[in-house]
Design a protein around this motif. Structure first.
Motif, mmCIF file in Angstrom:
data_model
loop_
_atom_site.group_PDB
_atom_site.id
_atom_site.type_symbol
_atom_site.label_atom_id
_atom_site.label_comp_id
_atom_site.label_asym_id
_atom_site.label_seq_id
_atom_site.Cartn_x
_atom_site.Cartn_y
_atom_site.Cartn_z
ATOM 1 N N TRP A 146 -57.423 135.975 9.302
ATOM 2 C CA TRP A 146 -57.314 134.675 8.633
ATOM 3 C C TRP A 146 -58.432 133.740 9.085
ATOM 4 C CZ3 TRP A 146 -51.541 134.613 10.333
ATOM 5 C CH2 TRP A 146 -50.809 135.459 9.511
ATOM 6 N N MET A 147 -58.720 133.769 10.385
ATOM 7 C CA MET A 147 -59.799 132.915 10.892
ATOM 8 C C MET A 147 -61.134 133.336 10.303
ATOM 9 S SD MET A 147 -58.781 132.445 14.900
ATOM 10 C CE MET A 147 -57.476 131.312 15.408
ATOM 11 N N ALA A 148 -61.367 134.635 10.231
ATOM 12 C CA ALA A 148 -62.622 135.116 9.653
ATOM 13 C C ALA A 148 -62.732 134.689 8.198
ATOM 14 C CB ALA A 148 -62.703 136.633 9.776
ATOM 15 N N LEU A 149 -61.611 134.762 7.482
ATOM 16 C CA LEU A 149 -61.622 134.398 6.075
ATOM 17 C C LEU A 149 -61.965 132.924 5.891
ATOM 18 C CD1 LEU A 149 -61.032 135.651 3.295
ATOM 19 C CD2 LEU A 149 -58.671 134.897 3.544
ATOM 20 N N ARG A 150 -61.456 132.080 6.781
ATOM 21 C CA ARG A 150 -61.683 130.643 6.635
ATOM 22 C C ARG A 150 -63.043 130.215 7.182
ATOM 23 N NH1 ARG A 150 -59.191 128.080 2.786
ATOM 24 N NH2 ARG A 150 -58.654 125.898 3.217
ATOM 25 N N LEU B 215 -56.639 129.306 -8.346
ATOM 26 C CA LEU B 215 -55.944 129.336 -7.053
ATOM 27 C C LEU B 215 -56.932 129.195 -5.913
ATOM 28 C CD1 LEU B 215 -53.429 129.680 -5.339
ATOM 29 C CD2 LEU B 215 -53.674 132.169 -5.567
ATOM 30 N N GLN B 216 -58.046 129.900 -6.006
ATOM 31 C CA GLN B 216 -59.056 129.802 -4.949
ATOM 32 C C GLN B 216 -59.580 128.380 -4.819
ATOM 33 O OE1 GLN B 216 -61.900 132.761 -6.158
ATOM 34 N NE2 GLN B 216 -60.800 134.450 -5.137
ATOM 35 N N ALA B 217 -59.804 127.732 -5.940
ATOM 36 C CA ALA B 217 -60.316 126.362 -5.902
ATOM 37 C C ALA B 217 -59.285 125.405 -5.302
ATOM 38 C CB ALA B 217 -60.697 125.906 -7.309
ATOM 39 N N ALA B 218 -58.018 125.694 -5.509
ATOM 40 C CA ALA B 218 -56.957 124.791 -5.026
ATOM 41 C C ALA B 218 -56.839 124.804 -3.505
ATOM 42 C CB ALA B 218 -55.626 125.174 -5.664
ATOM 43 N N ILE B 219 -57.264 125.872 -2.879
ATOM 44 C CA ILE B 219 -57.081 125.979 -1.425
ATOM 45 C C ILE B 219 -58.410 126.172 -0.702
ATOM 46 C CG2 ILE B 219 -54.720 126.869 -1.602
ATOM 47 C CD1 ILE B 219 -55.827 129.691 -1.172
ATOM 48 N N THR B 220 -59.491 125.833 -1.338
ATOM 49 C CA THR B 220 -60.804 125.989 -0.698
ATOM 50 C C THR B 220 -60.932 125.036 0.491
ATOM 51 O OG1 THR B 220 -63.187 125.962 -1.125
ATOM 52 C CG2 THR B 220 -61.881 124.256 -2.182
ATOM 53 N N PRO B 221 -61.728 125.356 1.489
ATOM 54 C CA PRO B 221 -61.854 124.490 2.675
ATOM 55 C C PRO B 221 -62.350 123.084 2.367
ATOM 56 C CG PRO B 221 -62.724 126.672 3.130
ATOM 57 C CD PRO B 221 -62.432 126.640 1.672
ATOM 58 N N SER B 222 -63.039 122.906 1.259
ATOM 59 C CA SER B 222 -63.497 121.557 0.917
ATOM 60 C C SER B 222 -62.351 120.681 0.429
ATOM 61 C CB SER B 222 -64.586 121.643 -0.159
ATOM 62 O OG SER B 222 -64.067 122.228 -1.348
ATOM 63 N N VAL B 223 -61.216 121.316 0.094
ATOM 64 C CA VAL B 223 -60.057 120.583 -0.413
ATOM 65 C C VAL B 223 -58.980 120.436 0.651
ATOM 66 C CG1 VAL B 223 -58.186 120.622 -2.128
ATOM 67 C CG2 VAL B 223 -60.507 121.313 -2.789
ATOM 68 N N VAL B 224 -58.733 121.482 1.382
ATOM 69 C CA VAL B 224 -57.658 121.464 2.372
ATOM 70 C C VAL B 224 -58.022 122.384 3.531
ATOM 71 C CG1 VAL B 224 -56.403 123.329 1.202
ATOM 72 C CG2 VAL B 224 -55.169 121.755 2.699
ATOM 73 N N TRP B 225 -57.713 121.934 4.731
ATOM 74 C CA TRP B 225 -57.942 122.700 5.958
ATOM 75 C C TRP B 225 -59.384 123.234 6.076
ATOM 76 C CZ3 TRP B 225 -54.894 122.289 9.975
ATOM 77 C CH2 TRP B 225 -53.538 122.019 9.808
ATOM 78 N N PRO B 226 -60.331 122.353 6.376
ATOM 79 C CA PRO B 226 -61.694 122.825 6.682
ATOM 80 C C PRO B 226 -61.676 123.796 7.860
ATOM 81 C CG PRO B 226 -61.630 120.437 6.412
ATOM 82 C CD PRO B 226 -60.208 120.894 6.436
#
Length: 892
Positions: free
Chosen positions: A229-233, A173-184
């Motif tokens: 959420w911003m801190a997390l991203r 799940l983490q890999a599916a939504i990582t910033p390198s994949v979606v929403w940098p």
């Protein structure tokens, strides 16, 4: 996440009505019972434990739901199935309020979704049967990446917490939504900041709403979550404590943010308990009960509900203040710092960093002089983006260095006065208020920060209302003509010292909530302050007088007959000179318009402008020469005659029209009004009806309505009821008897719903049709009372006063009926009918509404056995009082 049981994602069958695992127990009742016991226990802890740890309560409920969800999963999903279960959203954070949704994500590949669709459907159905408001999604990792294109879906998954999942599923799940994949990080930050901006705009960009949203409103819990959420991203951790370690966040800022988050969470937890349903808006329906549940109690100065709401407003303000700083730091981390630009006119003390104002010295501020210098430079460079986050934090940490004005040295008081005399003084005061400096400098202002009044008239807290008044004054000073204020732009240029008016605006409500007359107490505060900062005795006296009399012009205009020369003379005597009149007029306009967005209208604008003009003429004439009624009538006749002559009317025709009009109309009416009414009578035979309506002022739908018709019983009540049916609210009514047993009635009206104002032609047609038939069938329309009015019950106050010289002087005496009560739709029509049913006549009416409070004044007469109009005797007054009370209690 969806909250409906039939909103399953692709690959999952919709749940049936009440399916369960084959041969399995009926788990739903036991889950329902277990959670009900937990909720009852948590509610008891919330009520009984002093300052119960709200985080422990939220985590305890989350843990209890976890246990039941896992039981349901094991009942419905076979062991070893290639499925994983995650809690997401608020449930994923472990913050589960009594009525929060239970958001779940099932992670599985498409073939596993299809194979286990029926079991998953049983699982969700079981949870719904158990009473859990489940929102669910079933996705593969690839589907998670696809769904995360919607940033709201991504945000929910960012806080995913495994309930029944192994480490491989967590990593997938983490890999599916990582910033390198979606929403940098950069795009995520920009989108979330815009989302926050739009969300704040939906609530008027202020937390100071009468019924604030604890979750979504500005300064609410969603703002805190957005920062996480911003801190997390951006930083890679949703734990704000980690930001302290890397220098992004101050320990004091974190402590403050966490304290206010817990305060807001406690309010939300209690709101869910009081409402008994999912409710995020702190509505009037729940405010009193929640205040009581939180342990607040009424005292001499503040109601319990006002204490609770003040706590909320202060918490929201701090969340907004700290959130603004952290957003700027995230932006800096993403975009990097740019080369600073020195501000040469700031004495080398300040510079611009990415267009934010920043102090150059790491030791800034050394004292309060440095703090005031900051606001002076900021005002001089009003176009900059704002205050740099580091400087804002340094300012917050040094607020204790700002003394109260009474303890300040003269040089610091002079610095403050120079701010008021410098560029953009209102912007400076707003910034000082928002950043906590103004409350330190003027402690009385800190006491009204977040101070609300539990009514519908004052829609802002005292401090926010005060700032709104100052902003209105700034608009007058801008030189830009605001059509809502017909003469303010003409009056402002005569201000000798504009800073005196700003000080009056700053202090006019500063004593609210102390008990006693806030005007008197505030005037004393203003006198002490103005003397302390070095104003002259005359200037101090003017500010003190304005604060003491800031309601005088409003009350005179709205509750008295300003067409009466005696009223004007009394008001002019109190005002005494042109400077006091000018400043009081501007302060009154700014005050009314700053109380509620809906309060200022064309009628109030014209009332105040007319009172101002009439008083100015009285002052010019000299108070020793009051205008007599006959002189006023003669002046009005001649002014109206000139207008009619410009229409091509000869003197003989004008004289004939004047002969058909009531003499008192020339004493009380405006020349333009008299000319309009006279022109309306052209071609109308004696005994015929004529109705005219014309727009007034700049407000859409505002009309002046003129009715000329033969007199008969019940006429006023029928006209009022018809106007009410047309969706028009009467602001003022004047009922005059003309020659030949006719009436000359004038009504100032505004649309109840500004979106659907009736046209002048429609008003004329409907009234004429009504007047052509019998009046007995005209009844007030019945409308449901708006929800918010049900919570503000005002005990009716009914008073009578005799106007005139002698009770037996036929036609020269009247009774003034004053009525104070809870406003509601159709109130005036019902009151008019009650007066009619007592065989009484209305001659004048002034209608004023202040939020939920109606304050109406009528001049009425009875008719004696000789047909003479007289004041009401004691028996008639008592009968009318009983009829009005019955009407107000719905027994009419």
């Amino acid at each position: 996440m969806s909250s409906a049981p039939d909103a399953a994602e692709p690959g999952m069958a919709a749940p049936s009505a009440s399916r369960q695992a084959p041969d399995g127990p009926d788990r739903a009742p036991s889950i329902r019972t277990a959670l009900a016991e937990v909720d009852a226990s948590l509610a008891q802890r919330f009520d009984s434990e002093d300052n119960a740890d709200i985080d422990r309560l939220l985590q305890a409920r989350s843990a209890a739901v976890d246990a039941q969800v896992r039981l349901a999963w094991t009942d419905c999903i076979e062991a070893g199935a290639p499925l994983a279960l995650f809690a997401v959203g608020g449930y994923g954070r472990g913050e589960l309020f009594p009525q929060s949704d239970i958001d779940l994500l099932v992670l599985a590949e498409p073939d596993a979704q299809q194979h286990h669709a029926e079991a998953l459907s049983r699982f969700i159905t079981l949870l719904w049967d158990a009473g859990l408001p489940v929102g669910q999604a079933v996705r593969s990792p690839a589907q998670c990446t696809e769904a995360a294109a919607d940033i709201t879906v991504l945000t929910a998954m960012l806080e995913a917490r495994p309930l029944m999942a192994d480490i491989e599923h967590v990593h997938a799940l983490q890999a599916a939504i990582t910033p390198s994949v979606v929403w940098p990080a950069r795009e995520f930050f920009a989108a979330k900041r815009e989302e926050l901006r739009l969300r704040h705009a939906r609530y008027g960009d202020t937390a100071d709403n009468l019924e604030p949203n604890l979750k979504e409103g500005p300064g609410g819990l969603r703002d805190v979550q957005t920062l996480r959420w911003m801190a997390l991203r951006i930083v890679g951790t949703g734990d704000l404590e980690s930001l302290v370690a890397i220098g992004q966040f101050g320990a004091d800022e974190l402590a403050t943010l966490e304290r206010e988050r817990r305060a807001l969470s406690r309010l939300r937890f209690g709101l869910h308990l009081v409402a008994g349903k999912r409710e995020e808006r702190l509505r009037f329906d729940y405010q009193k009960r929640l205040a009581d549940r939180l342990g607040h109690s009424d005292n001499a100065d503040n109601l319990a509900v006002e204490q609770m709401m003040q706590g909320f407003y202060r918490s929201a303000a701090l969340v907004l203040r700290i959130g603004e700083r952290l957003l700027q730091r995230f932006e800096e981390q993403i975009e990097g710092e740019s080369a600073p630009v020195l501000l040469p006119d700031a004495g080398g003390a300040f510079e611009l960093r990415r267009d934010y104002l920043a102090a150059r010295s790491p030791q800034w501020p050394r004292d309060a002089h440095d703090v005031f210098a900051l606001f002076a430079v900021w005002a001089a460079h009003d176009e900059i983006r704002g205050l740099h986050s580091q400087t804002a934090r340094a300012l917050a940490e040094s607020l204790s260095r700002v003394p109260a004005f009474q303890q300040a040295e003269p040089a610091l008081r002079e610095r403050f006065l120079s701010l008021l005399r410098g560029p953009h003084p209102v912007h400076a005061l707003e910034r000082m208020a928002r950043l906590g400096v103004l409350g330190r400098w003027i402690p009385a202002f800190a006491r009204v920060s977040g101070r609300m009044q539990f009514d519908l008239f004052h829609v802002y807290t005292v401090d926010q209302h005060t700032l709104a008044v100052l902003r209105n004054l700034a608009r007058f000073a801008s030189g830009i003509v605001d059509e809502r204020f017909s003469i303010a732009h003409e009056v402002w240029p005569r201000m000798r010292k504009p800073e005196l008016l700003l000080l009056a605006g700053l202090f006019h409500d500063i004593a609210k909530g102390r008990g006693g007359d806030h005007s008197e107490l505030g005037a004393e505060d203003a006198r002490i302050f103005c003397s302390s900062i070095g104003l002259s005795q005359a200037d101090t006296a003017l500010v003190e007088w304005l604060v003491r009399q800031h309601l005088l012009m409003s009350v005179t205009a709205q509750k008295q007959d300003i067409a009466d020369p005696e009223v004007i003379h009394r008001f002019a005597t109190k005002v005494a000179d042109r400077e006091h009149l000018d400043t009081l007029y501007l302060l009154t306009c700014a005050d009314i318009a700053g109380t509620s967005p809906k309060l200022w209208n064309a009628w109030k604008d014209r009332l105040l402008a007319d009172l101002y003009t009439a008083t100015r003429l009285a002052l010019r004439r000299g108070l020793e020469h009051p205008v007599a009624a006959d002189e006023r009538a003669a002046e009005t006749r001649e002014a109206a005659r000139a207008t009619l002559a410009s229409f091509g009317m000869a003197d003989g025709e004008i004289a004939a029209l004047y002969a058909r009009m009531p003499e008192i109309g020339f004493q009380r009416g405006r020349p333009d009004q008299i000319a309009w009414q006279a022109a309306s009578l052209r071609g109308v035979a004696i005994g015929e009806t004529r109705v005219r309506a014309r727009p007034v002022g700049q407000q859409a739908g505002a009309l002046e309505v003129f009715v000329h018709t033969p007199d008969r019983d019940g006429l006023f009540a029928a006209i009022v009821a018809t106007l009410d049916r047309l969706g028009l609210a009467i602001q003022q009514a004047r009922v005059l008897d003309g020659p030949h047993e006719t009436i000359f009635d004038s009504f100032e009206v505004i649309p109840i719903d500004p979106r659907f104002p009736p046209s002048s032609e429609d008003v004329e047609s409907r009234l004429a049709d009504m007047l052509a038939g019998p009046l007995d069938h005209v009844r007030p329309v019945r409308r449901a009372q708006p929800r918010h009015l049900r919570h503000f019950r005002i005990a009716p106050q009914i008073g009578f006063n005799t106007l005139g010289k002698r009770a037996g002087d036929c036609g020269r005496v009247r009774t003034m009926l004053s009525l104070v009560c809870t406003d509601r739709p159709g109130l005036l029509a019902d009151v008019a009918r009650a007066i009619r049913d007592q065989s009484l006549r209305v001659h004048d009416a002034r209608i004023a509404t202040f939020g939920e409070r109606a304050e109406d004044v009528f001049q009425i007469t009875a008719t004696d056995s000789d047909g003479c109009e007289t004041a009401l005797d004691a028996t008639q007054q008592e009968a009318l009082r009983d009829a009005l009370l019955a009407c107000l209690e719905g027994e009419h």
